[in-house]
Design a protein around this motif. Structure first.
Motif, PDB file in Angstrom:
ATOM      1  N   ALA A  80       0.838  -1.203   0.000  1.00  0.00           N
ATOM      2  CA  ALA A  80       0.000   0.000   0.000  1.00  0.00           C
ATOM      3  C   ALA A  80       0.869   1.247   0.000  1.00  0.00           C
ATOM      4  CB  ALA A  80      -0.914   0.023   1.227  1.00  0.00           C
ATOM      5  N   LEU A  81       0.294   2.315  -0.515  1.00  0.00           N
ATOM      6  CA  LEU A  81       0.833   3.660  -0.373  1.00  0.00           C
ATOM      7  C   LEU A  81      -0.158   4.454   0.465  1.00  0.00           C
ATOM      8  CD1 LEU A  81       1.861   4.348  -4.074  1.00  0.00           C
ATOM      9  CD2 LEU A  81       3.467   4.071  -2.161  1.00  0.00           C
ATOM     10  N   PHE A  82       0.356   5.365   1.292  1.00  0.00           N
ATOM     11  CA  PHE A  82      -0.560   6.240   2.010  1.00  0.00           C
ATOM     12  C   PHE A  82      -0.064   7.664   1.924  1.00  0.00           C
ATOM     13  CE2 PHE A  82       2.234   6.605   5.705  1.00  0.00           C
ATOM     14  CZ  PHE A  82       1.847   7.822   6.266  1.00  0.00           C
ATOM     15  N   GLY A  83      -1.000   8.596   2.090  1.00  0.00           N
ATOM     16  CA  GLY A  83      -0.630  10.003   2.064  1.00  0.00           C
ATOM     17  C   GLY A  83      -1.546  10.847   2.930  1.00  0.00           C
ATOM     18  N   PHE A  84      -1.036  12.016   3.291  1.00  0.00           N
ATOM     19  CA  PHE A  84      -1.817  13.002   4.034  1.00  0.00           C
ATOM     20  C   PHE A  84      -2.356  14.044   3.057  1.00  0.00           C
ATOM     21  CE2 PHE A  84       1.410  11.609   7.151  1.00  0.00           C
ATOM     22  CZ  PHE A  84       0.582  11.186   8.182  1.00  0.00           C
ATOM     23  N   PRO A  85      -3.671  14.166   2.924  1.00  0.00           N
ATOM     24  CA  PRO A  85      -4.208  15.243   2.089  1.00  0.00           C
ATOM     25  C   PRO A  85      -3.871  16.610   2.687  1.00  0.00           C
ATOM     26  CG  PRO A  85      -5.876  13.554   2.484  1.00  0.00           C
ATOM     27  CD  PRO A  85      -4.736  13.273   3.414  1.00  0.00           C
ATOM     28  N   GLY A  86      -3.501  17.538   1.823  1.00  0.00           N
ATOM     29  CA  GLY A  86      -3.251  18.900   2.265  1.00  0.00           C
ATOM     30  C   GLY A  86      -4.494  19.766   2.170  1.00  0.00           C
ATOM     31  N   VAL A  87      -5.627  19.117   2.019  1.00  0.00           N
ATOM     32  CA  VAL A  87      -6.907  19.808   1.892  1.00  0.00           C
ATOM     33  C   VAL A  87      -7.503  19.964   3.284  1.00  0.00           C
ATOM     34  CG1 VAL A  87      -9.188  19.722   0.801  1.00  0.00           C
ATOM     35  CG2 VAL A  87      -7.217  18.660  -0.341  1.00  0.00           C
ATOM     36  N   ALA A  88      -7.892  21.165   3.663  1.00  0.00           N
ATOM     37  CA  ALA A  88      -8.425  21.422   4.996  1.00  0.00           C
ATOM     38  C   ALA A  88      -9.718  20.655   5.224  1.00  0.00           C
ATOM     39  CB  ALA A  88      -8.658  22.918   5.185  1.00  0.00           C
ATOM     40  N   ALA A  89     -10.067  20.464   6.504  1.00  0.00           N
ATOM     41  CA  ALA A  89     -11.220  19.630   6.862  1.00  0.00           C
ATOM     42  C   ALA A  89     -12.512  20.108   6.213  1.00  0.00           C
ATOM     43  CB  ALA A  89     -11.368  19.602   8.384  1.00  0.00           C
ATOM     44  N   ASP A  90     -12.787  21.406   6.239  1.00  0.00           N
ATOM     45  CA  ASP A  90     -14.026  21.910   5.647  1.00  0.00           C
ATOM     46  C   ASP A  90     -14.037  21.709   4.134  1.00  0.00           C
ATOM     47  OD1 ASP A  90     -15.029  22.633   8.092  1.00  0.00           O
ATOM     48  OD2 ASP A  90     -14.393  24.728   7.961  1.00  0.00           O
ATOM     49  N   GLN A  91     -12.866  21.854   3.509  1.00  0.00           N
ATOM     50  CA  GLN A  91     -12.774  21.628   2.066  1.00  0.00           C
ATOM     51  C   GLN A  91     -12.980  20.156   1.731  1.00  0.00           C
ATOM     52  OE1 GLN A  91      -8.833  23.697   1.919  1.00  0.00           O
ATOM     53  NE2 GLN A  91      -9.657  24.608   0.048  1.00  0.00           N
ATOM     54  N   ALA A 108     -14.815  18.070   3.413  1.00  0.00           N
ATOM     55  CA  ALA A 108     -16.244  17.807   3.567  1.00  0.00           C
ATOM     56  C   ALA A 108     -17.030  18.315   2.366  1.00  0.00           C
ATOM     57  CB  ALA A 108     -16.754  18.455   4.851  1.00  0.00           C
ATOM     58  N   ALA A 109     -16.645  19.493   1.859  1.00  0.00           N
ATOM     59  CA  ALA A 109     -17.351  20.069   0.710  1.00  0.00           C
ATOM     60  C   ALA A 109     -17.082  19.268  -0.559  1.00  0.00           C
ATOM     61  CB  ALA A 109     -16.928  21.521   0.518  1.00  0.00           C
ATOM     62  N   GLY A 125     -16.246  16.023  -0.757  1.00  0.00           N
ATOM     63  CA  GLY A 125     -16.839  14.688  -0.682  1.00  0.00           C
ATOM     64  C   GLY A 125     -15.779  13.611  -0.777  1.00  0.00           C
ATOM     65  N   GLU A 126     -16.028  12.496  -0.122  1.00  0.00           N
ATOM     66  CA  GLU A 126     -15.028  11.434  -0.017  1.00  0.00           C
ATOM     67  C   GLU A 126     -14.664  10.839  -1.367  1.00  0.00           C
ATOM     68  OE1 GLU A 126     -14.931   7.069   2.092  1.00  0.00           O
ATOM     69  OE2 GLU A 126     -15.550   8.782   3.338  1.00  0.00           O
ATOM     70  N   GLU A 127     -15.644  10.580  -2.222  1.00  0.00           N
ATOM     71  CA  GLU A 127     -15.347   9.904  -3.486  1.00  0.00           C
ATOM     72  C   GLU A 127     -14.487  10.755  -4.415  1.00  0.00           C
ATOM     73  OE1 GLU A 127     -15.705   6.741  -4.223  1.00  0.00           O
ATOM     74  OE2 GLU A 127     -16.387   6.629  -2.146  1.00  0.00           O
ATOM     75  N   LEU A 128     -14.824  12.040  -4.514  1.00  0.00           N
ATOM     76  CA  LEU A 128     -14.025  12.922  -5.371  1.00  0.00           C
ATOM     77  C   LEU A 128     -12.607  13.055  -4.850  1.00  0.00           C
ATOM     78  CD1 LEU A 128     -16.477  15.800  -6.401  1.00  0.00           C
ATOM     79  CD2 LEU A 128     -15.490  14.026  -7.860  1.00  0.00           C
ATOM     80  N   LEU A 129     -12.469  13.122  -3.525  1.00  0.00           N
ATOM     81  CA  LEU A 129     -11.130  13.228  -2.948  1.00  0.00           C
ATOM     82  C   LEU A 129     -10.330  11.960  -3.225  1.00  0.00           C
ATOM     83  CD1 LEU A 129      -9.049  14.768  -1.311  1.00  0.00           C
ATOM     84  CD2 LEU A 129     -10.149  13.932   0.787  1.00  0.00           C
ATOM     85  N   LYS A 130     -10.941  10.810  -3.083  1.00  0.00           N
ATOM     86  CA  LYS A 130     -10.248   9.554  -3.376  1.00  0.00           C
ATOM     87  C   LYS A 130      -9.787   9.503  -4.834  1.00  0.00           C
ATOM     88  CE  LYS A 130     -12.560   6.529   0.006  1.00  0.00           C
ATOM     89  NZ  LYS A 130     -13.557   5.445   0.171  1.00  0.00           N
ATOM     90  N   GLN A 131     -10.655   9.931  -5.759  1.00  0.00           N
ATOM     91  CA  GLN A 131     -10.299   9.934  -7.181  1.00  0.00           C
ATOM     92  C   GLN A 131      -9.121  10.864  -7.451  1.00  0.00           C
ATOM     93  OE1 GLN A 131     -13.819  10.782  -9.527  1.00  0.00           O
ATOM     94  NE2 GLN A 131     -15.031   9.268  -8.408  1.00  0.00           N
ATOM     95  N   ALA A 132      -9.147  12.033  -6.819  1.00  0.00           N
ATOM     96  CA  ALA A 132      -8.054  12.999  -7.011  1.00  0.00           C
ATOM     97  C   ALA A 132      -6.742  12.458  -6.449  1.00  0.00           C
ATOM     98  CB  ALA A 132      -8.416  14.323  -6.342  1.00  0.00           C
ATOM     99  N   CYS A 133      -6.819  11.749  -5.328  1.00  0.00           N
ATOM    100  CA  CYS A 133      -5.613  11.170  -4.728  1.00  0.00           C
ATOM    101  C   CYS A 133      -5.029  10.082  -5.628  1.00  0.00           C
ATOM    102  CB  CYS A 133      -5.929  10.603  -3.347  1.00  0.00           C
ATOM    103  SG  CYS A 133      -6.291  11.843  -2.085  1.00  0.00           S
ATOM    104  N   LEU A 134      -5.898   9.232  -6.197  1.00  0.00           N
ATOM    105  CA  LEU A 134      -5.410   8.187  -7.108  1.00  0.00           C
ATOM    106  C   LEU A 134      -4.792   8.783  -8.361  1.00  0.00           C
ATOM    107  CD1 LEU A 134      -8.084   5.327  -7.014  1.00  0.00           C
ATOM    108  CD2 LEU A 134      -5.726   5.265  -6.192  1.00  0.00           C
ATOM    109  N   ALA A 135      -5.410   9.829  -8.887  1.00  0.00           N
ATOM    110  CA  ALA A 135      -4.849  10.489 -10.076  1.00  0.00           C
ATOM    111  C   ALA A 135      -3.462  11.036  -9.775  1.00  0.00           C
ATOM    112  CB  ALA A 135      -5.783  11.610 -10.534  1.00  0.00           C
ATOM    113  N   GLN A 136      -3.282  11.582  -8.583  1.00  0.00           N
ATOM    114  CA  GLN A 136      -1.968  12.094  -8.208  1.00  0.00           C
ATOM    115  C   GLN A 136      -0.953  10.957  -8.066  1.00  0.00           C
ATOM    116  OE1 GLN A 136      -1.782  13.983  -4.387  1.00  0.00           O
ATOM    117  NE2 GLN A 136       0.265  14.827  -4.723  1.00  0.00           N
TER     118      GLN A 136
END
Length: 367
Positions: A250-261, A263-264, A266-277
């Motif tokens: 596995a690879l893991f990372g810390f998102p640099g996106v603030a908590a409110d961002q 939440a806005a 959404g989990e699925e979009l954030l996961k997709q963006a992380c995989l693309a990166q």
């Protein structure tokens, strides 16, 4: 009404360490944990995100033996096995969105970070084994503490919504001071200065999240990459190899996106963006994970308060006066953030809990 000499509030590393030591000293102790699991911010999970005996650390994972000897001592005492965080191979640096990520040979690491075989929860399980099962209560949320002439009365809410009263001589609050101040009512109230200090002590890592991508094999290693990357582009700002001692890749990372961002977005979009990166950094194989996990600690009400949604700095070691006034002889804080050294870290939890136990044994001897 139930009676006990000492109640430990919180069954994370600090709480279980304290309870185990008190039980070994012959002290009647009970552990009250609001979650339905042990570990607090320690959470080792399988690829479905469920607690597991051999999985990925969605909470703390590393310790540094040379800098944190109390943690090294505890691991030796519990007979646990450790292994080095993988650092073999090149590191990737991503500076700008319009530039290709650059690959660098890392310099020698002076302090090697270590991990526990089976995940950090192996320490939680080992500590809990030495505490009688009937002295650990899960789904037991402490909602109020009332000071009496002989100790403290705890109001405890069960997972079914029922309330019980526990009468104890001493309380060890093994949870973050800010969470304690936000979730427990006190009668009489804490001194204003004490309450303010608790509120102002940021809960370490509470504003953050961890993203995991689980793979069939650690493909980055075969091309000479360590799995370590740093990015000024995001969404992940820091990435590491999270492969377990048993070989689950596995690879893991810390998102640099603030908590409110987060939440806005959404989990699925954030996961997709992380995989693309990850694909941009490590190649197209990164787009084919077996599973992805996202643990947002800022959204965990038993870890974070509203104040924790904004990133706070690392807690600084301070003086030992965490409780004052009428409460100082009956209530002891032992969350990692209260430790005089290594606050916020696993070692800080061990140190704070050890000091709490020594304090209680001294008081009981004097009585």
């Amino acid at each position: 009404m139930k009676a006990c000499r000492v109640a430990v509030v919180g069954a994370g590393l600090a709480g279980l360490y304290a309870a185990r030591a008190l039980h070994a000293s012959g002290i009647d102790v009970i552990v009250l944990e609001a979650r339905d699991r042990l570990g607090g911010r320690i959470l080792t999970a399988d690829e479905a995100g469920m607690p597991a005996e051999d999985g990925f650390d969605l909470g703390p994972s590393w310790y540094w033996p040379q800098m944190q000897p109390p943690m090294e001592t505890l691991i030796g005492e519990l007979g646990l096995h450790c292994f080095a965080q993988n650092s073999e191979g090149d590191v990737i640096i991503e500076r700008m969105s319009r530039e290709r990520p650059q690959r660098y040979r890392p310099t020698m690491v002076e302090q090697q970070s270590m991990r526990l075989s089976g995940g950090t929860a192996s320490a939680v399980r080992a500590l809990a084994r030495d505490i009688p099962a009937d002295r650990i209560r899960r789904d037991a949320t402490v909602t109020a503490m009332t000071l009496s002439d002989t100790g403290i009365e705890l109001t405890v809410k069960s997972g079914q919504g029922n309330f019980e009263i526990f009468r104890v001589e001493q309380v060890v609050a093994a949870l973050p001071p800010r969470l304690l101040e936000a979730t427990v009512s006190f009668s009489p109230q804490q001194d204003p200065g004490t309450a303010a200090r608790w509120r102002d002590t940021a809960t370490w890592m509470a504003p953050h999240a961890k993203f995991f991508a689980v793979y069939d094999e650690p493909f980055w290693r075969t091309v000479g990459l360590s799995g370590t990357a740093q990015s000024m582009v995001g969404p992940l700002v820091e990435i590491h190899d999270a492969t377990t001692a048993s070989g689950k890749a596995a690879l893991f990372g810390f998102p640099g996106v603030a908590a409110d961002q987060r939440a806005a977005l959404g989990e699925e979009l954030l996961k997709q963006a992380c995989l693309a990166q990850l694909s941009k950094l490590f190649g197209p194989a990164a787009l084919k994970p077996r599973a992805v996990l996202l643990k947002d600690w800022a959204a965990d009400p038993l870890t974070a308060t509203a104040a924790d949604r904004v990133g706070g700095g690392h807690p600084l070691p301070g003086n030992a006066q965490w409780v004052s006034g009428l409460w100082k002889d009956r209530l002891i804080l032992a969350g990692s953030e209260t430790s005089p050294s290594e606050p916020g870290y696993l070692a800080g939890a061990v140190i704070a809990a050890g000091l709490a136990v020594a304090d209680i044994l001294s008081k009981m001897d004097s009585r």
